[in-house]
Design a protein around this motif. Sequence first.
Motif, short mmCIF file in Angstrom:
data_model
loop_
_atom_site.label_atom_id
_atom_site.label_comp_id
_atom_site.label_asym_id
_atom_site.label_seq_id
_atom_site.Cartn_x
_atom_site.Cartn_y
_atom_site.Cartn_z
N PRO A 178 -50.54 -14.64 -13.12
CA PRO A 178 -50.03 -13.64 -12.17
C PRO A 178 -50.17 -14.15 -10.74
CG PRO A 178 -51.51 -12.62 -13.76
CD PRO A 178 -51.63 -14.10 -13.94
N ALA A 179 -49.26 -13.74 -9.86
CA ALA A 179 -49.24 -14.24 -8.48
C ALA A 179 -50.59 -14.07 -7.78
CB ALA A 179 -48.14 -13.53 -7.70
N ARG A 180 -51.23 -12.92 -8.00
CA ARG A 180 -52.49 -12.65 -7.30
C ARG A 180 -53.63 -13.54 -7.77
NH1 ARG A 180 -51.64 -8.61 -10.90
NH2 ARG A 180 -53.25 -8.25 -12.47
N GLU A 181 -53.45 -14.20 -8.93
CA GLU A 181 -54.53 -15.05 -9.46
C GLU A 181 -54.24 -16.56 -9.32
OE1 GLU A 181 -55.40 -13.87 -13.47
OE2 GLU A 181 -55.55 -11.76 -12.93
N LYS A 182 -53.15 -16.87 -8.63
CA LYS A 182 -52.77 -18.30 -8.51
C LYS A 182 -53.84 -19.13 -7.80
CE LYS A 182 -48.58 -18.15 -6.73
NZ LYS A 182 -47.32 -18.68 -6.18
N LEU A 183 -54.35 -18.60 -6.69
CA LEU A 183 -55.34 -19.35 -5.92
C LEU A 183 -56.63 -19.55 -6.72
CD1 LEU A 183 -56.07 -20.72 -3.28
CD2 LEU A 183 -56.83 -18.51 -2.40
N ALA A 184 -57.05 -18.50 -7.42
CA ALA A 184 -58.26 -18.59 -8.24
C ALA A 184 -58.08 -19.64 -9.34
CB ALA A 184 -58.59 -17.23 -8.84
N TYR A 189 -59.14 -25.02 -11.52
CA TYR A 189 -58.63 -26.30 -12.03
C TYR A 189 -59.23 -27.46 -11.23
CZ TYR A 189 -55.40 -29.87 -13.65
OH TYR A 189 -54.87 -31.01 -14.19
N MET A 190 -59.32 -27.28 -9.91
CA MET A 190 -59.87 -28.33 -9.05
C MET A 190 -61.36 -28.54 -9.34
SD MET A 190 -57.91 -27.55 -5.45
CE MET A 190 -58.50 -28.99 -4.57
N ALA A 191 -62.04 -27.45 -9.65
CA ALA A 191 -63.48 -27.56 -9.97
C ALA A 191 -63.69 -28.34 -11.27
CB ALA A 191 -64.08 -26.16 -10.08
N LEU A 192 -62.76 -28.17 -12.22
CA LEU A 192 -62.87 -28.87 -13.50
C LEU A 192 -62.47 -30.34 -13.37
CD1 LEU A 192 -61.32 -26.13 -15.82
CD2 LEU A 192 -63.69 -26.92 -15.87
N THR A 193 -61.60 -30.62 -12.39
CA THR A 193 -61.10 -31.99 -12.21
C THR A 193 -61.71 -32.54 -10.92
OG1 THR A 193 -59.04 -31.10 -13.11
CG2 THR A 193 -58.97 -33.37 -12.35
N THR A 194 -62.93 -32.98 -10.98
CA THR A 194 -63.69 -33.33 -9.78
C THR A 194 -63.14 -34.53 -9.00
OG1 THR A 194 -65.20 -34.57 -11.21
CG2 THR A 194 -65.85 -32.34 -10.61
N ASP A 195 -62.45 -35.45 -9.68
CA ASP A 195 -61.95 -36.64 -8.99
C ASP A 195 -60.48 -36.50 -8.59
OD1 ASP A 195 -60.96 -36.60 -11.54
OD2 ASP A 195 -61.19 -38.76 -11.91
N ALA A 214 -58.07 -21.13 2.50
CA ALA A 214 -58.90 -20.74 1.35
C ALA A 214 -59.59 -21.95 0.73
CB ALA A 214 -58.05 -20.00 0.32
N LEU A 215 -58.87 -23.08 0.63
CA LEU A 215 -59.46 -24.29 0.04
C LEU A 215 -60.53 -24.88 0.96
CD1 LEU A 215 -56.31 -26.04 -1.52
CD2 LEU A 215 -58.06 -24.73 -2.70
N LEU A 216 -60.28 -24.82 2.26
CA LEU A 216 -61.30 -25.29 3.21
C LEU A 216 -62.57 -24.45 3.13
CD1 LEU A 216 -59.11 -26.07 6.37
CD2 LEU A 216 -60.52 -27.70 5.14
N GLU A 217 -62.35 -23.14 3.05
CA GLU A 217 -63.47 -22.21 2.96
C GLU A 217 -64.28 -22.45 1.68
OE1 GLU A 217 -63.99 -17.42 2.76
OE2 GLU A 217 -62.37 -18.16 4.06
N ALA A 218 -63.56 -22.85 0.59
CA ALA A 218 -64.23 -23.11 -0.68
C ALA A 218 -64.89 -24.49 -0.74
CB ALA A 218 -63.22 -22.96 -1.82
N GLY A 219 -64.73 -25.23 0.35
CA GLY A 219 -65.36 -26.56 0.41
C GLY A 219 -64.58 -27.66 -0.25
#
Length: 219
Positions: A178-184, A189-195, A214-219
């Motif tokens: 769903p659109a509202r969950e795209k960022l999450a 996915y990025m957390a699972l794919t560390t490299d 949002a990505l900057l804020e999440a580090g």
Amino acid sequence: QTGTGKTAAFSLPVLSQMDLKKRVVQTLVLNPPQELAMQIAKDIKSFSKYMNNLNVVAVYGGSSIQDQMRSIRRGANVIVGTPGRMLDLLQRKVLQLDHVQWVILDEADEMLKMGFVEDITSILSTTPDDKQTLLFSATMSRTIEQIAKKYMHKSLRIEVKATPHNKLAISHQYMMVPAREKLAALKRYMALTTDMYAIVFCRTKRETQEIGDALLEAG
């Protein structure tokens, strides 16, 4: 096919033939989205790292036209850009194409889908008749064939078939959320794919800013 070195295939032979003593536009590369124009300009700069006096300028909408005009006036040898912005610079008489020797139409089918056929025709009509034209397209529509017939002389058509070896280099994945969950979903996915190194394409400037923040804020 994506990832097979198309930019190098057309850039390297052209760069090797350019006369860098002439401070005029000798090579023109037309392509549809600004992201592609920026990438191709970056690649050409990389290929020409040890070529003194070569000036590559990327021109596209959404960025300061004044900065692009200043870069061209300093003496551009290679112009890479989108048809709309290139036509704008021509109409302002900033861009002079009288000495162009090579024109590359990259992603020609995409440019036609985006409605650039008139812009491309106007741009090509200002270039010399004796230039070399290179046209790259995933499909060969009737319109593309007409452009080729009009602006290319004794043209040679080369078709490259996809090979299993090429396909092995790329895998495709997609998720339906769903659109509202795209960022999450993206962050998970990025957390699972560390490299992972990635380019994220967004639909609007606002969305680009929001996702970037949002990505900057999440580090």
